[in-house]
Design an enzyme around this catalytic site. Structure first.
Site, PDB file in Angstrom:
ATOM      1  N   SER A 194       0.847  -1.192   0.000  1.00  0.00           N
ATOM      2  CA  SER A 194       0.000   0.000   0.000  1.00  0.00           C
ATOM      3  C   SER A 194       0.873   1.229   0.000  1.00  0.00           C
ATOM      4  O   SER A 194       2.084   1.153   0.176  1.00  0.00           O
ATOM      5  CB  SER A 194      -0.886   0.003   1.245  1.00  0.00           C
ATOM      6  OG  SER A 194      -0.109   0.371   2.361  1.00  0.00           O
ATOM      7  N   LYS A 195       0.248   2.350  -0.191  1.00  0.00           N
ATOM      8  CA  LYS A 195       0.941   3.644  -0.221  1.00  0.00           C
ATOM      9  C   LYS A 195       1.798   3.844   1.032  1.00  0.00           C
ATOM     10  O   LYS A 195       2.820   4.520   0.994  1.00  0.00           O
ATOM     11  CB  LYS A 195      -0.094   4.778  -0.300  1.00  0.00           C
ATOM     12  CG  LYS A 195      -0.523   5.054  -1.725  1.00  0.00           C
ATOM     13  CD  LYS A 195       0.296   6.206  -2.297  1.00  0.00           C
ATOM     14  CE  LYS A 195       0.049   6.427  -3.759  1.00  0.00           C
ATOM     15  NZ  LYS A 195       1.263   6.799  -4.465  1.00  0.00           N
ATOM     16  N   ARG A 196       1.348   3.260   2.149  1.00  0.00           N
ATOM     17  CA  ARG A 196       2.081   3.440   3.404  1.00  0.00           C
ATOM     18  C   ARG A 196       3.493   2.876   3.308  1.00  0.00           C
ATOM     19  O   ARG A 196       4.430   3.410   3.886  1.00  0.00           O
ATOM     20  CB  ARG A 196       1.358   2.718   4.553  1.00  0.00           C
ATOM     21  CG  ARG A 196       0.272   3.514   5.224  1.00  0.00           C
ATOM     22  CD  ARG A 196      -0.352   2.717   6.345  1.00  0.00           C
ATOM     23  NE  ARG A 196      -0.893   1.442   5.866  1.00  0.00           N
ATOM     24  CZ  ARG A 196      -0.328   0.270   6.022  1.00  0.00           C
ATOM     25  NH1 ARG A 196       0.790   0.158   6.687  1.00  0.00           N
ATOM     26  NH2 ARG A 196      -0.875  -0.833   5.529  1.00  0.00           N
ATOM     27  N   THR A 197       3.624   1.750   2.591  1.00  0.00           N
ATOM     28  CA  THR A 197       4.914   1.061   2.597  1.00  0.00           C
ATOM     29  C   THR A 197       5.774   1.402   1.386  1.00  0.00           C
ATOM     30  O   THR A 197       6.902   0.948   1.282  1.00  0.00           O
ATOM     31  CB  THR A 197       4.709  -0.467   2.681  1.00  0.00           C
ATOM     32  OG1 THR A 197       3.582  -0.818   1.883  1.00  0.00           O
ATOM     33  CG2 THR A 197       4.453  -0.914   4.096  1.00  0.00           C
TER      34      THR A 197
END
Ligand code: GLU
Length: 486
Positions: A257-260
């Site tokens: 995801s964008k987080r990682t």
């Protein structure tokens, strides 16, 4: 079953956003399978969600595919026998199938209000029922009543009448045999109240109409498969074979995801990841051409590609590995070619312009490519070459405080000013300087590097001299010698 069917696969993006790395990997596997078997790779644009489609999204998806080197045989900008390849242009065929479904009874009108369905599912969840889904209330309506209410203008959707007591067995090339009992599949909506058909309906219709032999797509679509197979059965259409590729996981083991990290392929392009490295890396997400080869190009992938060898388990998106691959490709690219690719980056950074000799740029990329991973890293790494002066960083500043630094720098400036520039054999030149000063090589090289580049790492000093040229090299050495002895 497909022994007598030509191999035809498809990638079916919805133009509602950027191409995700997961989508790119799916496209790559489809492409490789088509090329492996001399089949066709079809690009189908799933653009029925009018509110969310955009032309920019489609063109960026096509650009990303081209950037990776994935060419399609049929689809946008390509003619083919099974077009149109935009679902928005196929609405008449979906309407015809819907009419046939109503007529033959495998679709039925449902007049239940959305609020009723929401409340029903809410209750099912609260009661912890195994199957959450529509209770088929309208399935029993007589044809007359259904027609009458529709004619009176009552809003309805068309639901698929899932036959009782059936088992859909999907022989998935990756996951093996996956069985779905029809009781587990709700009577899903095939056509919305505004008349727009849903993904599962049109996907099955188009896969059949486009003679798709193998549906290779992300695992998140596995649950859709029985619905699509049942549409084929209702219409007596051939069922494609399936291969559901595993999820891509971030380093934390969760869905990428964008987080990682970056999830859009375009972000990697913008940061200057070499496309060959990205291709290779995506090809390693859940696949390997053998048990020892990490670096491979399209030809090798195509020869080795086999759906049965795709892993079942989620594939970790290992950024370190990606960076390692990037460096492998950069080191393997000829300086002239690399200079061509890096030119836009260097121009933007003001390091080269139209007057820059080609030999200088080639020397530059040749000097940096050993340590470089991304095109986008070069402007920052080479920034010290711009301008007259350079500010030493902390470590370089410390090296310049060494008691011997001033005389090393002065002697170097004198020797470089007098002799051929740059010294044809830099190592021999530095060795001679060290002997002349009675110092070890380390004592000589550290202040030299620090004075010329402002840092202790970086490309070979001989290259730095050549890239700076005589005037700026001498000026930097003298300025640093002056500062060090002050
Ligand atoms: N448009 C769908 C998606 O982007 C395609 C899924 C499929 O391959 O069937 O997820």
């Amino acid at each position: 079953m497909t022994a007598d069917r030509p191999i035809r696969v498809r990638f079916a993006p919805s133009p509602t956003g950027l191409l995700h790395v997961g989508g790119a990997r799916t496209a790559l596997f489809n492409w490789a399978y088509a090329r492996r078997h001399g089949g066709a790779f079809v690009l189908r644009v799933e653009d029925t969600d009018v509110g969310r489609n955009s032309a920019e999204s489609l063109s960026s998806i096509l650009d990303s595919l081209r950037w990776l080197g994935l060419d399609w045989d049929e689809g946008p900008e390509k003619d083919g026998d099974f077009g149109p390849y935009f679902q928005s242009q196929r609405l008449a065929s979906y309407a015809a199938a819907a009419a046939a479904g109503l007529e033959q009874g495998w679709l039925y009108r449902c007049f239940c209000a959305p609020e009723r369905i929401a409340a029903l599912k809410e209750r099912q969840r609260a009661d912890k029922q195994a199957a959450i889904g529509y209770d088929r209330r309208c399935r029993g309506l007589s044809r007359e009543e259904s027609e009458r209410r529709a004619a009176a203008g009552e809003a309805s959707v068309l639901r698929f009448a899932v036959p009782d007591g059936q088992e859909v067995v999907v022989r998935d090339h990756i996951r093996g045999e996956v069985r779905f009992r029809s009781a587990e599949v709700e009577d899903w909506v095939a056509v919305r109240s505004g008349g727009m058909p849903t993904y599962n309906f049109v996907c099955a219709l188009d896969d059949a109409a486009m003679r798709i032999s193998h549906v290779i797509r992300g695992e998140e679509h596995l649950a859709n498969t029985p619905k699509q197979v049942l549409v084929c059965r209702a219409l007596g259409l051939p069922e494609p074979e399936f291969a559901h590729v595993p999820l891509i996981l971030g380093a934390d083991g969760k869905k990428l995801s964008k987080r990682t990290g970056d999830t859009a392929l375009g972000d990697y392009r913008a940061k200057g990841y070499p496309p060959e490295a990205m291709f290779n890396f995506l090809g390693l997400l859940g696949f390997a051409i053998d048990d020892k080869t990490d670096v491979f190009g399209p030809e090798q992938l195509v020869v080795a590609f086999d759906l049965g060898r795709i892993n079942k388990a989620g594939a970790i998106f290992d950024v370190d590995k990606l960076h390692w691959l990037c460096n492998e490709y950069l080191r393997g690219t000829e300086p002239a070619e690399l200079a061509r690719r890096l030119r836009p980056w260097l121009e933007r950074a003001g390091l080269v312009d139209d007057d820059t000799p080609a030999a200088w740029t080639e020397r530059l990329v040749g000097a940096f490519r050993e340590r470089l991973r991304l095109y986008g890293e070069l402007p920052q790494q080479a920034a010290f070459l711009a301008g007259e002066r350079v500010e030493p960083d902390a470590k370089a500043g410390k090296a310049l405080l060494d008691g011997d630094a001033p005389r090393v720098l002065e002697a170097a400036a004198a020797a470089l000013g007098a002799g051929e520039f740059p010294p044809p054999d830099f190592d021999a030149w530095a060795q001679a300087l060290a002997e002349q000063l009675g110092l070890g090589m380390g004592k000589v090289m550290k202040p030299l590097r620090a004075a010329l580049s402002g840092a202790l790492g970086g490309p070979p000093v001989g290259d730095i001299l050549a890239l700076l040229g005589r005037e700026r090299s001498l000026a930097r050495l003298r300025a640093a010698a002056g500062a060090a002895s002050a």
